[in-house]
Write a protein that holds these residues in place. Structure first.
Motif, PDB file in Angstrom:
ATOM      1  N   LEU A  98      89.474  31.850  85.382  1.00 60.68           N
ATOM      2  CA  LEU A  98      88.564  31.909  86.527  1.00 60.68           C
ATOM      3  C   LEU A  98      87.172  32.373  86.131  1.00 60.68           C
ATOM      4  O   LEU A  98      86.168  31.724  86.467  1.00 60.68           O
ATOM      5  N   VAL A  99      87.099  33.479  85.408  1.00 57.12           N
ATOM      6  CA  VAL A  99      85.810  34.116  85.125  1.00 57.12           C
ATOM      7  C   VAL A  99      84.976  33.298  84.153  1.00 57.12           C
ATOM      8  O   VAL A  99      83.760  33.164  84.346  1.00 57.12           O
ATOM      9  N   TYR A 100      85.613  32.737  83.110  1.00 59.72           N
ATOM     10  CA  TYR A 100      84.837  32.052  82.074  1.00 59.72           C
ATOM     11  C   TYR A 100      84.968  30.529  82.133  1.00 59.72           C
ATOM     12  O   TYR A 100      83.957  29.825  82.225  1.00 59.72           O
ATOM     13  N   ASN A 101      86.191  30.022  82.090  1.00 59.27           N
ATOM     14  CA  ASN A 101      86.364  28.566  82.052  1.00 59.27           C
ATOM     15  C   ASN A 101      85.900  27.890  83.328  1.00 59.27           C
ATOM     16  O   ASN A 101      85.317  26.807  83.292  1.00 59.27           O
ATOM     17  N   GLN A 102      86.164  28.528  84.479  1.00 65.75           N
ATOM     18  CA  GLN A 102      85.725  27.951  85.755  1.00 65.75           C
ATOM     19  C   GLN A 102      84.322  28.409  86.165  1.00 65.75           C
ATOM     20  O   GLN A 102      83.815  27.992  87.197  1.00 65.75           O
ATOM     21  N   GLY A 103      83.725  29.270  85.356  1.00 61.38           N
ATOM     22  CA  GLY A 103      82.320  29.604  85.553  1.00 61.38           C
ATOM     23  C   GLY A 103      81.998  30.618  86.620  1.00 61.38           C
ATOM     24  O   GLY A 103      80.847  30.702  87.071  1.00 61.38           O
ATOM     25  N   TRP A 104      82.980  31.443  87.045  1.00 63.32           N
ATOM     26  CA  TRP A 104      82.686  32.412  88.105  1.00 63.32           C
ATOM     27  C   TRP A 104      81.576  33.374  87.710  1.00 63.32           C
ATOM     28  O   TRP A 104      80.677  33.666  88.497  1.00 63.32           O
ATOM     29  N   LEU A 105      81.614  33.866  86.474  1.00 70.43           N
ATOM     30  CA  LEU A 105      80.633  34.862  86.035  1.00 70.43           C
ATOM     31  C   LEU A 105      79.227  34.273  85.998  1.00 70.43           C
ATOM     32  O   LEU A 105      78.260  34.901  86.469  1.00 70.43           O
ATOM     33  N   ASP A 106      79.098  33.065  85.457  1.00 70.67           N
ATOM     34  CA  ASP A 106      77.789  32.406  85.426  1.00 70.67           C
ATOM     35  C   ASP A 106      77.259  32.176  86.837  1.00 70.67           C
ATOM     36  O   ASP A 106      76.077  32.398  87.126  1.00 70.67           O
ATOM     37  N   GLU A 107      78.139  31.723  87.715  1.00 70.19           N
ATOM     38  CA  GLU A 107      77.720  31.464  89.097  1.00 70.19           C
ATOM     39  C   GLU A 107      77.303  32.742  89.804  1.00 70.19           C
ATOM     40  O   GLU A 107      76.330  32.762  90.569  1.00 70.19           O
ATOM     41  N   PHE A 108      78.012  33.836  89.539  1.00 72.18           N
ATOM     42  CA  PHE A 108      77.701  35.123  90.164  1.00 72.18           C
ATOM     43  C   PHE A 108      76.287  35.585  89.802  1.00 72.18           C
ATOM     44  O   PHE A 108      75.483  35.932  90.672  1.00 72.18           O
ATOM     45  N   PHE A 109      75.957  35.563  88.506  1.00 73.78           N
ATOM     46  CA  PHE A 109      74.632  36.008  88.082  1.00 73.78           C
ATOM     47  C   PHE A 109      73.549  35.009  88.475  1.00 73.78           C
ATOM     48  O   PHE A 109      72.404  35.397  88.744  1.00 73.78           O
ATOM     49  N   THR A 110      73.892  33.720  88.525  1.00 72.16           N
ATOM     50  CA  THR A 110      72.923  32.711  88.971  1.00 72.16           C
ATOM     51  C   THR A 110      72.515  32.966  90.418  1.00 72.16           C
ATOM     52  O   THR A 110      71.330  32.862  90.781  1.00 72.16           O
ATOM     53  N   LEU A 111      73.489  33.304  91.269  1.00 71.77           N
ATOM     54  CA  LEU A 111      73.189  33.579  92.678  1.00 71.77           C
ATOM     55  C   LEU A 111      72.339  34.840  92.831  1.00 71.77           C
ATOM     56  O   LEU A 111      71.457  34.903  93.689  1.00 71.77           O
ATOM     57  N   ILE A 112      72.607  35.855  91.999  1.00 70.78           N
ATOM     58  CA  ILE A 112      71.791  37.067  92.057  1.00 70.78           C
ATOM     59  C   ILE A 112      70.340  36.751  91.691  1.00 70.78           C
ATOM     60  O   ILE A 112      69.394  37.194  92.364  1.00 70.78           O
ATOM     61  N   GLU A 113      70.152  35.950  90.637  1.00 73.84           N
ATOM     62  CA  GLU A 113      68.793  35.571  90.231  1.00 73.84           C
ATOM     63  C   GLU A 113      68.116  34.701  91.289  1.00 73.84           C
ATOM     64  O   GLU A 113      66.924  34.842  91.552  1.00 73.84           O
ATOM     65  N   LYS A 114      68.892  33.837  91.919  1.00 76.32           N
ATOM     66  CA  LYS A 114      68.342  32.938  92.933  1.00 76.32           C
ATOM     67  C   LYS A 114      67.810  33.702  94.134  1.00 76.32           C
ATOM     68  O   LYS A 114      66.822  33.303  94.767  1.00 76.32           O
ATOM     69  N   HIS A 115      68.465  34.804  94.476  1.00 72.98           N
ATOM     70  CA  HIS A 115      68.081  35.585  95.658  1.00 72.98           C
ATOM     71  C   HIS A 115      67.390  36.897  95.285  1.00 72.98           C
ATOM     72  O   HIS A 115      67.454  37.874  96.015  1.00 72.98           O
ATOM     73  N   ARG A 116      66.708  36.907  94.137  1.00 71.33           N
ATOM     74  CA  ARG A 116      66.051  38.143  93.713  1.00 71.33           C
ATOM     75  C   ARG A 116      64.899  38.554  94.617  1.00 71.33           C
ATOM     76  O   ARG A 116      64.401  39.673  94.525  1.00 71.33           O
ATOM     77  N   ASP A 117      64.460  37.651  95.514  1.00 68.31           N
ATOM     78  CA  ASP A 117      63.415  38.034  96.466  1.00 68.31           C
ATOM     79  C   ASP A 117      63.944  39.002  97.520  1.00 68.31           C
ATOM     80  O   ASP A 117      63.165  39.764  98.115  1.00 68.31           O
ATOM     81  N   VAL A 118      65.267  39.021  97.741  1.00 70.90           N
ATOM     82  CA  VAL A 118      65.845  39.936  98.730  1.00 70.90           C
ATOM     83  C   VAL A 118      66.857  40.891  98.091  1.00 70.90           C
ATOM     84  O   VAL A 118      67.350  41.799  98.753  1.00 70.90           O
ATOM     85  N   LEU A 119      67.155  40.678  96.803  1.00 71.41           N
ATOM     86  CA  LEU A 119      68.118  41.533  96.113  1.00 71.41           C
ATOM     87  C   LEU A 119      67.442  42.260  94.959  1.00 71.41           C
ATOM     88  O   LEU A 119      66.696  41.656  94.186  1.00 71.41           O
ATOM     89  N   GLU A 120      67.709  43.531  94.855  1.00 73.32           N
ATOM     90  CA  GLU A 120      67.224  44.331  93.733  1.00 73.32           C
ATOM     91  C   GLU A 120      68.420  45.049  93.111  1.00 73.32           C
ATOM     92  O   GLU A 120      69.128  45.780  93.798  1.00 73.32           O
ATOM     93  N   THR A 121      68.653  44.813  91.821  1.00 73.19           N
ATOM     94  CA  THR A 121      69.785  45.455  91.153  1.00 73.19           C
ATOM     95  C   THR A 121      69.366  46.836  90.655  1.00 73.19           C
ATOM     96  O   THR A 121      68.285  47.005  90.077  1.00 73.19           O
ATOM     97  N   VAL A 122      70.223  47.821  90.902  1.00 69.40           N
ATOM     98  CA  VAL A 122      69.960  49.196  90.485  1.00 69.40           C
ATOM     99  C   VAL A 122      71.250  49.825  89.981  1.00 69.40           C
ATOM    100  O   VAL A 122      72.347  49.364  90.311  1.00 69.40           O
ATOM    101  N   THR A 123      71.119  50.866  89.202  1.00 70.00           N
ATOM    102  CA  THR A 123      72.279  51.646  88.785  1.00 70.00           C
ATOM    103  C   THR A 123      72.568  52.690  89.868  1.00 70.00           C
ATOM    104  O   THR A 123      71.742  52.933  90.757  1.00 70.00           O
ATOM    105  N   PHE A 124      73.737  53.321  89.794  1.00 70.61           N
ATOM    106  CA  PHE A 124      74.081  54.360  90.771  1.00 70.61           C
ATOM    107  C   PHE A 124      73.065  55.501  90.744  1.00 70.61           C
ATOM    108  O   PHE A 124      72.609  55.963  91.788  1.00 70.61           O
ATOM    109  N   SER A 125      72.699  55.938  89.546  1.00 74.68           N
ATOM    110  CA  SER A 125      71.768  57.070  89.446  1.00 74.68           C
ATOM    111  C   SER A 125      70.389  56.708  89.977  1.00 74.68           C
ATOM    112  O   SER A 125      69.718  57.543  90.605  1.00 74.68           O
ATOM    113  N   GLN A 126      69.952  55.467  89.755  1.00 71.29           N
ATOM    114  CA  GLN A 126      68.652  55.038  90.283  1.00 71.29           C
ATOM    115  C   GLN A 126      68.653  55.049  91.813  1.00 71.29           C
ATOM    116  O   GLN A 126      67.687  55.486  92.440  1.00 71.29           O
TER     117      GLN A 126
END
Length: 263
Positions: free
Chosen positions: A28-56
């Protein structure tokens, strides 16, 4: 950032084994591309999404209030803490709740099992081990407090006591191999000459590290199950079988008979 709700946070977290080690996840994660799709969607919506660590995030936004977390880390643990008869009733209730997805999503968050610490009441052996561990831990802490007043480094026996305490808390093959190593020295024999059987479940990611450690120690005739992990290719299995006697588990009856064959 959640749009108009400043500070709105969404957290996604899971165990490391769910990213390739747990059955079916590699496909699921690699052969079917779930991981690539997950990060692609995050990059696609970076205008409304900001990634941060817990401490940040903690530095950016003050807490809104207190929250008290349960003693269990996942729902199955709360089920295990229930008496056998009650657990069977609880499982039946969960099946009834899961009849429709909409009903399950509405009701399931409010349906819990038992209180996890009752596991220690259910299994007195576990409680005995747990209380002994707490007592030893307190004794080590008391000794550490006494030594803290001196300028000298901690004595070797205190460091060893802490290592032994942590070894006793470990729930994998490490403690078993430490004991086996001590026995092999006592009886002046090799590790593989002991009447020791190792059947390793690889469901958790630490099992991979344990397997590599056991092989590095020269431990042979390990059985691996319930199925061979995806990273053990036929070629790798052939080498491990020839050099270390590694093989997959069979039926419980055959594995037990094989384990006690040398008795």
């Amino acid at each position: 950032n959640g749009g108009e709700r400043k500070g709105n946070l969404r957290v996604m977290a899971d165990d490391g084994e769910k990213f390739g080690v747990w059955p079916g996840t590699y496909e699921l994660v690699y052969n079917q591309g779930w991981l690539d799709e997950f990060f692609t969607l995050i990059e696609k919506h970076r205008d409304v999404l900001e990634t941060v660590t817990f401490s940040q995030y903690v530095d950016m936004f003050p807490p809104l209030g207190k929250i008290y977390l349960p003693t269990a880390s996942y729902s199955e643990m709360e089920e295990w803490a229930l008496p056998i008869e009650t657990a069977e009733e609880f499982i039946a209730l969960e099946k009834m709740i899961n009849t429709t997805q909409e009903f399950a999503q509405t009701v399931k968050p409010f349906v819990k099992g038992g209180f996890w610490r009752n596991f220690l009441s259910k299994y007195s052996e576990s409680n005995n081990l747990y209380q002994k561990m707490l007592w030893v831990s307190k004794q080590i802490e008391r000794c550490q407090s006494k030594e803290a007043g001196s300028n000298s480094p901690p004595p070797a026996w205190l460091e060893q006591a802490r290592d032994e305490l942590w070894m006793g808390q470990c729930n994998d093959a490490y403690s078993a191999i430490k004991v086996a190593g001590a026995l092999s020295k006592t009886f002046s024999c090799g590790l593989n000459d002991l009447p020791l059987s190792l059947i390793l479940s690889w469901y958790e990611q630490k099992a991979v590290c344990i397997l590599i450690t056991l092989l590095s120690l020269g431990v042979k005739n390990i059985k691996l199950g319930p199925t061979l992990p995806a990273f053990v290719s036929p070629g790798v299995l052939k080498i491990l079988s020839e050099k270390f006697g590694l093989k997959a588990i069979s039926s419980p009856e055959e594995d037990l008979a094989d384990s006690f064959a040398g008795e």
